[in-house]
Motif scaffolding. Structure first.
Motif, mmCIF file in Angstrom:
data_model
loop_
_atom_site.group_PDB
_atom_site.id
_atom_site.type_symbol
_atom_site.label_atom_id
_atom_site.label_comp_id
_atom_site.label_asym_id
_atom_site.label_seq_id
_atom_site.Cartn_x
_atom_site.Cartn_y
_atom_site.Cartn_z
ATOM 1 N N LEU A 182 0.864 -1.215 0.119
ATOM 2 C CA LEU A 182 -0.099 0.482 -0.075
ATOM 3 C C LEU A 182 0.973 1.157 0.006
ATOM 4 C CD1 LEU A 182 -3.353 -1.059 2.712
ATOM 5 C CD2 LEU A 182 -2.967 -1.311 0.183
ATOM 6 N N TYR A 183 1.162 1.084 0.889
ATOM 7 C CA TYR A 183 2.801 2.435 1.349
ATOM 8 C C TYR A 183 3.466 2.714 -0.779
ATOM 9 C CZ TYR A 183 1.457 1.926 5.693
ATOM 10 O OH TYR A 183 1.939 2.090 6.641
ATOM 11 N N ASP A 189 2.288 6.768 -6.508
ATOM 12 C CA ASP A 189 1.378 7.517 -7.032
ATOM 13 C C ASP A 189 1.564 9.748 -6.621
ATOM 14 O OD1 ASP A 189 -0.586 6.085 -7.946
ATOM 15 O OD2 ASP A 189 -1.337 5.498 -6.604
ATOM 16 N N GLY A 190 3.071 9.474 -6.317
ATOM 17 C CA GLY A 190 3.553 10.878 -5.303
ATOM 18 C C GLY A 190 2.868 11.706 -4.427
ATOM 19 N N ALA A 191 3.078 10.334 -3.321
ATOM 20 C CA ALA A 191 2.401 11.046 -1.804
ATOM 21 C C ALA A 191 3.588 10.388 -0.837
ATOM 22 C CB ALA A 191 0.901 9.869 -1.138
ATOM 23 N N VAL A 193 5.819 11.146 3.071
ATOM 24 C CA VAL A 193 5.549 10.011 4.620
ATOM 25 C C VAL A 193 4.299 10.872 4.662
ATOM 26 C CG1 VAL A 193 6.213 10.037 6.354
ATOM 27 C CG2 VAL A 193 7.949 9.930 4.548
ATOM 28 N N TRP A 194 3.581 12.000 5.261
ATOM 29 C CA TRP A 194 2.667 12.165 6.008
ATOM 30 C C TRP A 194 1.148 12.295 5.517
ATOM 31 C CZ3 TRP A 194 3.883 12.434 11.027
ATOM 32 C CH2 TRP A 194 4.299 12.597 10.914
ATOM 33 N N GLN A 195 0.995 11.950 3.647
ATOM 34 C CA GLN A 195 0.298 12.060 2.817
ATOM 35 C C GLN A 195 -0.209 10.666 3.562
ATOM 36 O OE1 GLN A 195 1.205 13.779 -0.822
ATOM 37 N NE2 GLN A 195 -0.489 15.155 -0.510
ATOM 38 N N GLN A 196 0.345 9.686 3.142
ATOM 39 C CA GLN A 196 0.619 8.210 3.070
ATOM 40 C C GLN A 196 0.215 7.649 4.643
ATOM 41 O OE1 GLN A 196 4.558 5.901 2.672
ATOM 42 N NE2 GLN A 196 4.419 7.530 1.052
ATOM 43 N N ASP A 197 0.768 8.490 5.737
ATOM 44 C CA ASP A 197 0.155 8.209 6.841
ATOM 45 C C ASP A 197 -1.185 8.401 7.243
ATOM 46 O OD1 ASP A 197 2.706 6.951 7.669
ATOM 47 O OD2 ASP A 197 3.287 8.818 9.141
ATOM 48 N N LEU A 198 -1.730 9.739 6.616
ATOM 49 C CA LEU A 198 -2.744 10.342 6.914
ATOM 50 C C LEU A 198 -3.971 9.397 5.832
ATOM 51 C CD1 LEU A 198 -2.010 14.214 6.553
ATOM 52 C CD2 LEU A 198 -3.132 13.030 9.003
ATOM 53 N N ARG A 199 -3.823 9.121 5.164
ATOM 54 C CA ARG A 199 -4.690 8.499 4.640
ATOM 55 C C ARG A 199 -4.162 6.539 4.101
ATOM 56 N NH1 ARG A 199 -6.885 11.533 0.155
ATOM 57 N NH2 ARG A 199 -6.544 13.464 0.622
ATOM 58 N N ILE A 200 -3.481 6.256 4.646
ATOM 59 C CA ILE A 200 -3.160 4.718 4.918
ATOM 60 C C ILE A 200 -2.687 4.380 6.658
ATOM 61 C CG2 ILE A 200 -1.814 2.581 3.971
ATOM 62 C CD1 ILE A 200 -1.156 3.856 1.792
ATOM 63 N N THR A 201 -2.318 4.256 6.956
ATOM 64 C CA THR A 201 -1.653 4.332 8.094
ATOM 65 C C THR A 201 -2.378 4.798 9.038
ATOM 66 O OG1 THR A 201 0.478 4.609 8.081
ATOM 67 C CG2 THR A 201 -0.537 4.508 10.171
ATOM 68 N N ILE A 202 -3.327 5.499 9.170
ATOM 69 C CA ILE A 202 -4.296 6.321 10.515
ATOM 70 C C ILE A 202 -5.545 5.093 10.127
ATOM 71 C CG2 ILE A 202 -5.977 8.424 11.543
ATOM 72 C CD1 ILE A 202 -3.142 9.858 11.109
ATOM 73 N N PRO A 203 -6.209 5.222 8.571
ATOM 74 C CA PRO A 203 -7.910 5.225 8.682
ATOM 75 C C PRO A 203 -7.371 3.019 9.821
ATOM 76 C CG PRO A 203 -6.909 6.333 7.333
ATOM 77 C CD PRO A 203 -5.745 6.582 7.913
ATOM 78 N N ALA A 204 -5.893 2.414 8.554
ATOM 79 C CA ALA A 204 -6.178 1.203 8.876
ATOM 80 C C ALA A 204 -6.069 0.606 10.441
ATOM 81 C CB ALA A 204 -4.949 0.645 8.331
ATOM 82 N N ILE A 205 -5.273 2.094 11.382
ATOM 83 C CA ILE A 205 -5.540 1.090 12.999
ATOM 84 C C ILE A 205 -6.554 2.364 13.505
ATOM 85 C CG2 ILE A 205 -2.716 0.880 12.429
ATOM 86 C CD1 ILE A 205 -2.696 3.804 14.287
ATOM 87 N N ARG A 206 -7.691 2.593 12.636
ATOM 88 C CA ARG A 206 -8.277 3.291 13.919
ATOM 89 C C ARG A 206 -8.847 2.761 14.621
ATOM 90 N NH1 ARG A 206 -10.651 2.538 8.678
ATOM 91 N NH2 ARG A 206 -13.187 1.139 8.165
#
Length: 287
Positions: A182-183, A189-191, A193-206
């Motif tokens: 996913l990362y 796609d040009g994301a 580090v922080w965009q990856q965390d906001l769009r992938i990491t945080i939703p995945a560990i909510r």
């Protein structure tokens, strides 16, 4: 039928333990909250007088307010700090394992020891913080941190906020289960580090974030060491919380019935706070 019988046998020990150490004590506390009892001898039934007393007791009102403040600080400051540090360490910066170990170390130390440590750090006469301020020429900034009503509560909140080891490890564990693909796709796609965390990491560990919030609420409801050791609920009850209030009623005043009524309010407050956390989680999952 045989499977149902087997299931009953397997569950019986757990059911017995829950009844013996949770349900029955909770019922006992709820019943004794309507009595006047010194802990010895017979109890006198007095109806809702204990709850009326609590409603008009400024110390109890302050204890409830402070407990809610602890919970809000835990959810909106402590938990985000745990998450931020976990996000940074998940990227494995230089010496990240050492940093992880050092940040987790206070979690295996007794809270009593940590409270004593911060008491001596903030002491007005021999405290390390005032001593350092005086040494570097900032004596005007020295302060009676634990004796001033305006700074006492924030002072005892500091150690609660900064010891992030448990939540940090919880988040790191959950982050490690996220597929790396996913990362990699997001990076293509040009994301950043922080965009990856906001769009992938945080939703995945909510769910882990909500679980940490529940842990924080449970921890706050039984928090005793920091207010007891650092301020004893003072000055003028400014750092009183529900656990310390119940302790004072039982040990100092021998008002066990009143303490149990306060315990019932504590349980009710915990149910409300945890229900709010779960409602927020469901709302987030619906987005």
């Amino acid at each position: 039928m045989a499977k149902a019988r087997q299931l009953t046998v397997y569950l019986a020990p757990a059911v017995v333990l829950v009844l013996a150490f949770f349900v029955f004590p909770l019922v006992f506390i709820a019943v004794m909250g309507f009595t006047r009892w010194s802990g010895l001898g017979a109890a006198d039934f007095i109806g809702i007088q204990n709850y009326q007393y609590l409603y008009h007791d400024p110390a109890f009102i302050t204890a409830v307010e402070n407990t809610v403040i602890w919970a809000l600080v835990g959810i909106f400051i402590h938990t985000p700090l745990c998450l931020l540090v976990a996000l940074v360490l998940a990227r494995r910066p230089y010496m990240w394992k050492l940093m992880r170990t050092l940040l987790f170390l206070p979690s295996v130390i007794s809270t009593t020891i940590l409270a004593l440590l911060w008491y001596f750090m903030l002491d007005v006469n021999v405290g390390l913080i005032n001593g350092v301020l005086a040494k570097i020429g900032l004596k005007s900034l020295t302060h009676a941190w634990l004796l001033d009503p305006s700074t006492a509560l924030p002072s005892i909140l500091v150690p609660f906020v900064v010891y992030i080891g448990f939540g940090m490890v919880l988040f790191l564990t959950q982050i490690s289960t996220i597929p790396r693909e996913l990362y990699e796709a997001a990076e293509i796609d040009g994301a950043n580090v922080w965009q990856q965390d906001l769009r992938i990491t945080i939703p995945a560990i909510r769910r882990a974030i909500a679980l940490q919030a529940l842990f924080v609420v449970g921890y706050v409801l039984k928090m005793f060491e920091y207010p007891f050791i650092m301020t004893d609920g003072g000055p003028v009850n400014k750092t009183m919380n529900l656990s310390l209030y119940i302790y004072n009623q039982m040990v100092t005043a021998n008002a066990y019935g009143l303490a149990m009524a306060a315990g019932v309010v504590t349980v009710a407050l915990g149910v409300v706070l945890m229900s709010l956390v779960l409602l927020v989680l469901r709302w987030l999952e619906s987005l």
